[in-house]
Write a protein that holds these residues in place. Structure first.
Motif, mmCIF file in Angstrom:
data_model
loop_
_atom_site.group_PDB
_atom_site.id
_atom_site.type_symbol
_atom_site.label_atom_id
_atom_site.label_comp_id
_atom_site.label_asym_id
_atom_site.label_seq_id
_atom_site.Cartn_x
_atom_site.Cartn_y
_atom_site.Cartn_z
ATOM 1 N N ASP A 255 0.825 -1.210 0.000
ATOM 2 C CA ASP A 255 0.000 0.000 0.000
ATOM 3 C C ASP A 255 0.860 1.261 0.000
ATOM 4 N N THR A 256 1.909 1.246 0.818
ATOM 5 C CA THR A 256 2.775 2.422 0.915
ATOM 6 C C THR A 256 3.466 2.704 -0.403
ATOM 7 N N ALA A 257 3.949 1.641 -1.065
ATOM 8 C CA ALA A 257 4.736 1.830 -2.284
ATOM 9 C C ALA A 257 3.881 2.100 -3.512
ATOM 10 N N PHE A 258 2.807 1.329 -3.709
ATOM 11 C CA PHE A 258 2.102 1.358 -4.985
ATOM 12 C C PHE A 258 0.721 2.006 -4.936
ATOM 13 N N LYS A 259 0.290 2.437 -3.756
ATOM 14 C CA LYS A 259 -0.940 3.219 -3.665
ATOM 15 C C LYS A 259 -0.659 4.643 -3.211
ATOM 16 N N GLN A 260 0.268 4.785 -2.245
ATOM 17 C CA GLN A 260 0.654 6.115 -1.766
ATOM 18 C C GLN A 260 1.900 6.645 -2.472
ATOM 19 N N PHE A 261 2.612 5.768 -3.178
ATOM 20 C CA PHE A 261 3.841 6.122 -3.901
ATOM 21 C C PHE A 261 4.890 6.764 -3.000
ATOM 22 N N ARG A 262 4.983 6.281 -1.782
ATOM 23 C CA ARG A 262 6.022 6.733 -0.842
ATOM 24 C C ARG A 262 7.146 5.695 -0.869
ATOM 25 N N MET A 263 7.935 5.762 -1.918
ATOM 26 C CA MET A 263 8.936 4.727 -2.150
ATOM 27 C C MET A 263 10.038 4.717 -1.087
ATOM 28 N N GLY A 264 10.415 5.863 -0.598
ATOM 29 C CA GLY A 264 11.430 5.918 0.448
ATOM 30 C C GLY A 264 10.945 5.270 1.729
ATOM 31 N N TYR A 265 9.712 5.574 2.106
ATOM 32 C CA TYR A 265 9.123 4.993 3.323
ATOM 33 C C TYR A 265 8.941 3.484 3.164
ATOM 34 N N ALA A 266 8.508 3.062 1.975
ATOM 35 C CA ALA A 266 8.330 1.634 1.710
ATOM 36 C C ALA A 266 9.663 0.893 1.739
ATOM 37 N N SER A 267 10.717 1.537 1.253
ATOM 38 C CA SER A 267 12.043 0.923 1.294
ATOM 39 C C SER A 267 12.509 0.735 2.732
ATOM 40 N N ALA A 268 12.217 1.698 3.583
ATOM 41 C CA ALA A 268 12.545 1.556 5.001
ATOM 42 C C ALA A 268 11.769 0.397 5.617
ATOM 43 N N GLN A 269 10.511 0.255 5.242
ATOM 44 C CA GLN A 269 9.715 -0.876 5.714
ATOM 45 C C GLN A 269 10.344 -2.203 5.280
#
Length: 299
Positions: A255-269
């Motif tokens: 959800d973080t990466a491909f719906k919110q497009f927060r790639m940096g946050y998703a990478s941290a996850q």
């Protein structure tokens, strides 16, 4: 000597030539993205604009995120149920299929086959089987036993156990590994135990389990890693519901990466998940030293 050196050089060139496709693929599609994701975890990046360095803010924000703890707790709960269930059922079935019976090969194939089917197809199949209105399982429970079946995927209390139950058709690979280990055991030990009057359970507990303990450890670690990365079942069947009770960690990452497009946050996850898996694997290896027998002495 010179001819030998030239032959060795030709052999070395041939080695690099044949390994080049795999090496290039690894760098481009595995190793490179892993390093890139580590760099992205220290940035703010939404795909459209250029990455902006953010230090460790993604990680500090993550540890203050309630959804992080919710998704992590749901995933750990699933793992605690799924890993023992997968190991026990796979080992029991492997023991049963290790005996010479009529149709043995067919039974092995039938149990292994679902593990190579697409996870999406398996998820759709289970969603129909466990449907509370017209599913086969609830129909059998009511028609044969007079029991009102549960909501399975629609009830907060049964959604995770229902996904654990799905491992019955996904643990074929685990069963095959156990079966290979069982077939490699020395027959003389079991013959000697039979002469001493040992029954089947004693031979299994005192001989089989200690000898295949490295395989049990291997399958446990692999099952643990797979359970912590569960995603398809939740995405296809429940969409994280009901009431966030199947909102697994990788679903949150998706959800973080491909719906919110927060790639940096998703990478941290993703890197937090990697560290968690790495730590649990080390703990499993360390904790198994007393129970795993790595060598067998036939003398």
């Amino acid at each position: 000597m010179r001819k030998l050196t030239l032959a060795m050089k030709r052999e070395e060139r041939s080695f690099w030539f044949f390994i080049a496709p795999w090496f290039i693929g690894f760098v481009c599609f595995t190793g490179g993205p892993i390093i890139f994701s580590l760099l992205l975890s220290f940035t703010e990046y939404n795909v459209i604009s250029s990455p902006k360095f953010a230090g460790v803010s993604n990680y500090t924000q993550l540890f203050g995120d309630r959804l992080f703890y919710k998704s992590l707790s749901v995933t750990l709960y699933y793992s605690l149920l799924a890993v023992p269930f997968t190991i026990l059922t796979s080992l029991i079935i492997a023991v049963l299929l290790n005996h010479r019976i009529k149709g043995q090969t067919l039974l092995r194939t039938l149990y292994y086959a679902p593990s190579i089917v697409s996870g999406v197809a398996v998820s759709f199949l289970w969603s129909w089987l466990l449907n509370p209105q017209f599913g086969v399982v609830n129909s059998v429970l009511y028609d044969w036993f007079g029991i009102e079946g549960p909501g399975w995927f629609t009830s907060p209390g049964t959604v995770v156990p229902s996904m654990v139950l799905m491992q019955l058709t996904a643990s074929g690979s685990t069963m095959v590994i156990f079966l290979a280990a069982l077939q490699s055991l020395p027959a003389d030990l079991f013959e000697a135990a039979s002469l001493e009057g040992a029954n089947g359970f004693t031979k299994f507990w005192r001989i089989t389990v200690p000898l295949i303990s490295p395989v049990i450890l291997f399958n446990t670690i692999i099952s643990m890693i797979a359970s912590l990365q569960i995603f398809t079942e939740s995405y296809v069947i429940t969409k994280g519901g009901p009431d966030w009770n199947s909102y697994f960690y990788v679903y949150y990452l998706f959800d973080t990466a491909f719906k919110q497009f927060r790639m940096g946050y998703a990478s941290a996850q993703a890197w937090i998940l990697f560290l968690l898996i790495f730590a649990l694997t080390l703990v499993s290896m360390w904790g198994s030293k007393r129970f795993v027998h790595y060598e067998y002495d036939s003398k």
